[in-house]
Design a protein around this motif. Structure first.
Motif, short mmCIF file in Angstrom:
data_model
loop_
_atom_site.label_atom_id
_atom_site.label_comp_id
_atom_site.label_asym_id
_atom_site.label_seq_id
_atom_site.Cartn_x
_atom_site.Cartn_y
_atom_site.Cartn_z
N ASN A 196 0.76 -1.20 -0.13
CA ASN A 196 0.16 -0.01 0.02
C ASN A 196 0.96 1.26 -0.04
N LEU A 197 2.07 1.28 0.79
CA LEU A 197 2.78 2.36 0.80
C LEU A 197 3.68 2.67 -0.37
N TRP A 198 3.79 1.60 -1.42
CA TRP A 198 4.44 1.59 -2.56
C TRP A 198 3.43 2.38 -3.43
N ILE A 225 21.34 2.23 -4.24
CA ILE A 225 22.24 3.15 -4.82
C ILE A 225 21.30 4.63 -4.62
N VAL A 226 20.35 4.77 -4.85
CA VAL A 226 19.74 6.16 -4.68
C VAL A 226 19.72 6.40 -3.21
N CYS A 227 19.50 5.54 -2.32
CA CYS A 227 19.50 5.83 -0.87
C CYS A 227 20.87 6.16 -0.36
N ALA A 276 12.64 4.04 3.94
CA ALA A 276 11.67 4.06 2.56
C ALA A 276 12.30 3.08 1.74
N THR A 277 13.61 2.98 1.62
CA THR A 277 14.08 1.88 0.75
C THR A 277 13.97 0.47 1.32
N LEU A 278 13.99 0.50 2.53
CA LEU A 278 13.68 -1.10 2.97
C LEU A 278 12.00 -1.57 2.68
N VAL A 279 11.19 -0.22 3.06
CA VAL A 279 9.67 -0.52 2.50
C VAL A 279 9.56 -0.98 1.00
N VAL A 280 10.31 -0.11 0.21
CA VAL A 280 9.90 -0.25 -1.17
C VAL A 280 10.52 -1.67 -1.54
N ASN A 281 11.69 -2.01 -1.07
CA ASN A 281 12.31 -3.60 -1.39
C ASN A 281 11.50 -4.61 -0.66
N ALA A 282 10.77 -4.22 0.24
CA ALA A 282 9.92 -5.31 0.72
C ALA A 282 8.68 -5.78 -0.11
N TYR A 283 8.50 -4.86 -1.17
CA TYR A 283 7.28 -5.39 -1.86
C TYR A 283 7.74 -6.16 -3.16
N PRO A 284 7.15 -7.45 -3.27
CA PRO A 284 7.78 -8.38 -4.38
C PRO A 284 6.88 -7.95 -5.33
N SER A 300 12.17 -7.50 -6.05
CA SER A 300 11.67 -6.43 -5.19
C SER A 300 11.37 -5.39 -6.45
N HIS A 301 10.27 -4.57 -5.81
CA HIS A 301 9.90 -3.59 -6.85
C HIS A 301 10.92 -2.29 -6.69
N GLY A 302 11.38 -1.90 -5.39
CA GLY A 302 12.25 -0.71 -5.50
C GLY A 302 11.34 0.52 -5.44
N PHE A 303 12.09 1.79 -5.70
CA PHE A 303 11.37 2.85 -6.05
C PHE A 303 10.93 2.88 -7.28
N ALA A 304 9.87 3.56 -7.53
CA ALA A 304 8.83 3.58 -8.82
C ALA A 304 9.52 4.83 -9.40
N ILE A 305 9.43 4.78 -10.94
CA ILE A 305 10.11 5.98 -11.76
C ILE A 305 9.02 7.27 -11.34
N PRO A 306 8.02 7.13 -11.41
CA PRO A 306 7.01 8.26 -11.02
C PRO A 306 7.42 8.96 -9.58
N LEU A 307 7.63 8.33 -8.46
CA LEU A 307 8.22 8.61 -7.34
C LEU A 307 9.78 9.40 -7.53
#
Length: 440
Positions: free
Chosen positions: A64-66, A204-206, A251-259, A284-291
């Motif tokens: 949901n957060l992603w 890397i972004v983090c 934030a990086t841990l959260v987006v990487n936890a979404y498969p 992992s999804h990781g950070f989305a391009i729109p974000l």
């Protein structure tokens, strides 16, 4: 050189309470703190409500957060431009309709026209489509600004007319037909499992964000020392560094936890010739391009407003338009540029929104103008002009989207959602009035 400041820091005042000393030492914006606190309460409230009603909380989950971050990007990008418009005592009611019209034109270009000229899937399709969207949005915004600045028509009327005109044009150019699917590469700009940078890219972004935070704190301290300004206590600098880097890592841990979904993982594995292990393949999804686009826009706009002559002129015009003009600022030309920038960001938002839905529809962006204005106002932009921040507008956009997302999760219908958004907007303006009265 001694690290002792030439001027005592305000936090050293013995008459302050511990909380006041902490806030003054860290120099954290209390309004920012209030917005973050409100957003956190919204998140926890919706999560606990879901847990009480359904037996499990669905809000504070990586999925949901992603999704929340992706959904916020479009409104957040436009909110960055709306801050400038409102600071200069104007308003833009047309952004939602301009987004819809621009997305429709981009849909026609990439689905109906360019494939027949360049061939289906040609890499230039995405480039040309994005250029068309950005140029068209900028041109519309500049036209609105010209009407306001050089023809003396109030911005409220110009953009209210634009709201109706561009929504109608969006229907006429395609006769109300939904244009889909968009180019597959273009669709990546809207997120989705493949529209991300993955686990490694996210770390890397983090790391880059953490380095930037440490550099800014160090550079700021050196600048203060060289000019003889009071320095923050060392513990406050360390606290800010730990807080900033901690939020980036979290934030990086959260987006990487979404498969990725299982079906897409199987498709990807088949394409790459990867054998899926017995327990499944976790990608992992990781950070989305729109974000990431929103983050880049926020950073660029913050630099523009805080480090350039253009930004100083914007605040000067909002503070006192007559004094700004008497001081030599071409306020009319500045108005055109501000509305053109608003149009550019609306075009960029149209790219993200249409890519996310993989289509261009006549209803795309409907009511977005209300959410954009609400995001800017909730973020501390004063409707009286002269006051506003980019980061505040982005947080305001997250607050608005959190409310919408949370109400959808717990099953509120659209009517109740509209009522809540309206109430929140009125409360935000009232809080701004109280804040300005206390600041006088």
């Amino acid at each position: 050189m001694s690290d002792t400041p030439a001027v005592p820091h305000p936090a050293s005042d013995p008459g302050l309470s511990p909380v006041q000393k902490f806030l003054r030492a860290t120099e954290i914006d209390t309004r920012l703190l209030g917005m973050l606190g409100a957003m956190l309460l919204i998140w926890i409230g919706f999560h606990l409500y879901g847990a009480a009603v359904n037996g499990f909380g669905a809000f504070l989950t990586p999925r949901n957060l992603w999704n929340l971050s992706v959904q916020t990007a479009s409104v957040g990008i436009m909110a960055c431009g709306m801050v400038l418009v409102i600071i200069t005592r104007h308003i833009d009611l047309s952004v939602g309709s301009v987004l819809g019209f621009t997305a429709m034109i981009m849909g026609i270009v990439q689905v109906w026209w360019l494939p027949g000229i360049l061939g289906l899937g040609h890499p230039l399709i995405v480039v040309i489509t994005c250029i068309v969207g950005l140029v068209l949005g900028t041109a519309i915004g500049a036209f609105h600004g010209w009407l306001v600045a050089y023809r003396g028509i109030p911005a409220f009327i110009v953009t209210l007319g634009g709201l109706l005109v561009w929504r109608g044009m969006a229907f006429l150019v395609a006769s109300g037909v939904t244009i889909s699917p968009v180019d597959t590469t273009f669709a990546l700009l809207g997120g989705g499992p493949r529209g991300t940078i993955g686990e490694t890219g996210s770390w890397i972004v983090c790391a880059l964000v953490c380095i930037a935070i440490l550099w800014m704190l160090s550079a700021g301290r050196k600048a203060r020392k060289s000019h003889g300004f009071p320095l923050r206590p060392v513990w406050a600098e360390v606290f800010l560094a730990v807080l900033g880097c901690g939020l980036a890592i979290g934030a990086t841990l959260v987006v990487n936890a979404y498969p990725w979904p299982v079906g897409i993982v199987k498709q990807y594995a088949a394409e790459k010739g990867i054998e899926i292990p017995e327990g499944g393949l976790f990608i992992s999804h990781g950070f989305a391009i729109p974000l990431l686009i929103l983050a880049v826009v926020g950073l660029a706009m913050t630099i523009l407003m805080g480090r350039t002559r253009f930004g100083r002129y914007v605040y000067a015009i909002g503070g006192n338009p007559d004094a700004a003009e008497l001081s030599g600022i071409n306020t009319r030309w500045m108005t055109v540029k501000i509305f053109a920038l608003m149009g550019f960001l609306t075009g960029l938002s149209a790219i993200v929104a249409s890519a996310r839905t993989t289509s261009a529809t006549n209803s795309l962006g409907q009511l977005d103008e209300l959410y954009v204005i609400a995001a800017a106002v909730i973020g501390g932009t004063s409707l009286a002009g002269g006051v506003g921040t980019i980061y505040g507008a982005i947080i305001g956009a997250f607050v608005m989207q959190s409310l919408k997302s949370g109400m959808v999760l717990i099953g509120f219908d659209a009517a109740i959602q509209d009522i809540v958004v309206g109430i929140v907007l009125v409360i935000a303006v009232y809080v701004d009035i109280l804040y300005r009265k206390r600041a006088k």
